[in-house]
Design an enzyme around this catalytic site. Structure first.
Site, short mmCIF file in Angstrom:
data_model
loop_
_atom_site.label_atom_id
_atom_site.label_comp_id
_atom_site.label_asym_id
_atom_site.label_seq_id
_atom_site.Cartn_x
_atom_site.Cartn_y
_atom_site.Cartn_z
N GLY A 84 44.56 48.21 42.98
CA GLY A 84 45.70 47.72 43.75
C GLY A 84 45.91 46.22 43.58
O GLY A 84 45.42 45.62 42.64
N HIS B 160 49.88 43.54 39.63
CA HIS B 160 50.59 42.44 38.99
C HIS B 160 51.09 42.93 37.63
O HIS B 160 50.88 44.10 37.26
CB HIS B 160 49.69 41.20 38.86
N HIS C 163 48.73 45.04 35.39
CA HIS C 163 48.66 46.47 35.71
C HIS C 163 49.94 47.18 35.25
O HIS C 163 49.90 48.28 34.69
CB HIS C 163 48.56 46.67 37.23
N GLN D 66 31.40 48.91 43.22
CA GLN D 66 31.31 47.99 42.09
C GLN D 66 31.29 46.52 42.51
O GLN D 66 31.33 45.64 41.67
CB GLN D 66 32.44 48.25 41.09
N GLN E 86 33.94 46.82 30.60
CA GLN E 86 34.41 48.06 31.24
C GLN E 86 35.01 49.00 30.19
O GLN E 86 34.83 50.22 30.26
CB GLN E 86 35.44 47.71 32.31
N MET F 117 46.23 37.33 33.90
CA MET F 117 46.62 37.79 35.24
C MET F 117 45.48 38.58 35.85
O MET F 117 44.79 39.34 35.17
CB MET F 117 47.86 38.65 35.15
N SER F 118 45.29 38.37 37.16
CA SER F 118 44.21 39.05 37.87
C SER F 118 44.56 39.07 39.35
O SER F 118 45.15 38.12 39.87
CB SER F 118 42.90 38.29 37.68
N ARG G 227 42.60 38.63 41.61
CA ARG G 227 41.82 37.54 42.21
C ARG G 227 42.55 36.20 42.15
O ARG G 227 42.23 35.30 42.93
CB ARG G 227 40.48 37.41 41.51
P1 AMP Z 1 41.78 46.32 38.49
O1 AMP Z 1 42.81 46.65 39.51
O2 AMP Z 1 41.43 44.87 38.42
O3 AMP Z 1 40.57 47.22 38.54
O4 AMP Z 1 42.46 46.62 37.07
C1 AMP Z 1 42.98 47.89 36.76
C2 AMP Z 1 43.24 47.94 35.28
O5 AMP Z 1 44.19 46.93 34.93
C3 AMP Z 1 41.97 47.66 34.45
O6 AMP Z 1 41.94 48.53 33.33
C4 AMP Z 1 42.16 46.24 34.05
O7 AMP Z 1 41.48 45.90 32.85
C5 AMP Z 1 43.66 46.15 33.87
N1 AMP Z 1 44.12 44.77 33.96
C6 AMP Z 1 43.81 43.86 34.92
N2 AMP Z 1 44.35 42.66 34.63
C7 AMP Z 1 45.01 42.81 33.46
C8 AMP Z 1 45.78 41.93 32.62
N3 AMP Z 1 45.96 40.64 32.93
N4 AMP Z 1 46.32 42.43 31.50
C9 AMP Z 1 46.13 43.74 31.15
N5 AMP Z 1 45.42 44.62 31.89
C10 AMP Z 1 44.87 44.17 33.02
#
Ligand code: AMP
Length: 292
Positions: A32, A35, A38, A62, A158, A188-189, A191
Site C-alpha cells: 500500500g 505511488h 507501484h 518482514q 526480493q 520512488m518509495s 518511505r
Molecule cells: P512495496 O509496497 O514497497 O512492498 O512494493 C510493492 C512492489 O512495488 C514491489 O515489487 C516493489 O519492488 C515495487 N516498487 C516499489 N517502488 C518501486 C519503484 N520506485 N519502481 C518500481 N517498482 C517499485
C-alpha cells in the site's frame, strides 16, 4: 470498477473464477501507500493480462524494527482510488490471521533461507526481513494461484527470492519491472513520505552514487572495490548513514563483494537519511536510470 475484497480466501475464489472463465491473471503484491512505482507495475499487468489483481498488506513479518512497522505509511482510501484509475480489476487485503489461519498463534519468520542469492546485504542488515518476505510471498502466491506476478527491480534481493519461490511453485511467472524515479533521480518509495524537503534533496545522492558507478563502468572500470569507493565518495555527506554501497554479479550472487566482475554488475545501496532506511540499485551499463 475495482472489486475490493477483505480476505485472502475471497480473493482466492475470485482468482479461480477468472481462470475458470479462461482469463489470464496478472498480480501485483504491495504494502500500500501506493505511488507511481507501484502503478507502473499495475499498468504493465493491465496491458499484459485479461484481469489484474493487487494485494495491499503491510506484512509485519518482514519488519525487523517495530518502530518502522508502526510508522510505515498507510493510505487505503487513496490507494483504492488510484487502483480504480489504473483499471485494476480486484484489490484485496487481510490481516495476519486471515493470511495464516492455520498457524496465527505460532507464526514466526525464522524459516531459513537456503539459496546463496538470498544471503548477504539485506539478509545481514535486516535479520529476519527476507524470511518474512518469503513467508508472506509463499502465502500470496498460494492465494492467487497461476498468474504473472509483477515485482520492482528496486527491491533487488526480493526479486531473487521471489523468482526462486515462483520456480518452486511452478505456476507463477515473475516479471521484474524497472525502477520508477522522481525527477531528482530518487527511487520512488512509500518511505519517501517520511522525509523532510531537505532530506528528500539529500536522498538524491543515492541516485548520484549509482550514476557515478554507472559512468565508471561505461568507461571500462571493472574493479569492484573502485566502484564501491566511487559510490561511497558521493554518499559521504552529513546526514547520510551508509549501510552498504557495493556491487555484486547478479548472475553469480556472492555474499561478499566479488574479487572481479565479468560482463554484468549490480550496484546496490542502503542508507539511512533522517532515520528512514532507503535502498536503491542499478544494473551497471543498462538503461535503468530513466526517470518517471
Ligand atoms: P512495496 O509496497 O514497497 O512492498 O512494493 C510493492 C512492489 O512495488 C514491489 O515489487 C516493489 O519492488 C515495487 N516498487 C516499489 N517502488 C518501486 C519503484 N520506485 N519502481 C518500481 N517498482 C517499485
Amino acid at each position: 470498477m475495482t472489486t475490493f475484497l477483505d480476505t485472502p480466501q475471497q480473493a482466492s475464489r475470485w482468482c479461480q473464477r477468472q481462470r475458470d472463465s479462461g482469463k489470464s491473471l496478472g498480480y501485483v503484491p504491495t504494502m500500500g501507500a501506493l505511488h507511481e512505482g507501484h502503478l507502473s507495475l499495475v499498468r504493465r499487468s493491465v496491458s499484459e493480462n485479461d484481469v489484474t489483481c493487487v494485494s495491499i498488506f503491510v506484512n509485519p513479518l518482514q519488519f525487523d524494527n517495530p518502530g518502522d512497522l508502526d510508522s510505515y505509511p498507510r493510505s487505503m482510501e487513496s490507494d483504492l482510488a488510484m487502483l480504480q484509475e489504473a483499471e485494476c480489476d480486484m484489490a484485496y487485503t487481510g490481516d495476519l490471521e486471515t493470511f495464516f489461519p492455520d498457524q496465527s498463534s505460532t507464526l514466526d519468520n525464522s524459516a531459513s533461507l537456503e539459496p546463496v542469492n538470498q544471503r548477504g546485504l539485506e539478509a545481514d542488515y535486516r535479520p529476519g526481513h527476507l524470511e518474512g518476505v518469503k513467508a508472506i510471498v509463499e502465502r500470496l502466491f498460494a492465494t492467487v494461484g497461476q498468474c504473472r506476478a509483477y515485482f520492482g527491480e528496486k527491491d533487488f534481493q526480493q526479486t531473487l527470492l521471489v523468482k526462486d519461490l515462483a520456480n518452486r511453485h511452478g505456476e507463477i511467472d515473475v516479471v521484474v519491472c524497472s525502477t520508477v524515479r522522481e525527477a531528482s533521480g530518487l527511487a520512488m518509495s512509500s518511505r519517501n513520505r517520511r522525509l523532510s524537503t531537505a532530506a528528500l534533496e539529500l536522498a538524491s545522492c543515492l541516485y548520484q552514487a549509482l550514476v557515478e558507478a554507472d559512468n565508471a563502468w561505461r568507461q571500462g572500470q571493472r574493479n569492484p572495490l573502485r566502484l564501491e569507493q566511487l559510490m561511497q565518495e558521493k554518499l559521504d555527506r552529513p546526514g547520510i548513514e551508509i549501510e552498504y554501497a557495493t556491487v555484486r554479479d547478479p548472475r553469480n550472487w556472492t555474499v561478499d563483494t566479488p574479487t572481479q566482475l565479468g560482463d554484468s554488475a549490480q550496484a546496490l545501496i542502503a542508507a539511512y537519511i533522517d532515520g528512514v532506511r532507503l535502498i536503491d540499485n542499478l544494473a551497471l551499463g543498462s538503461n535503468g536510470l530513466s526517470k518517471g
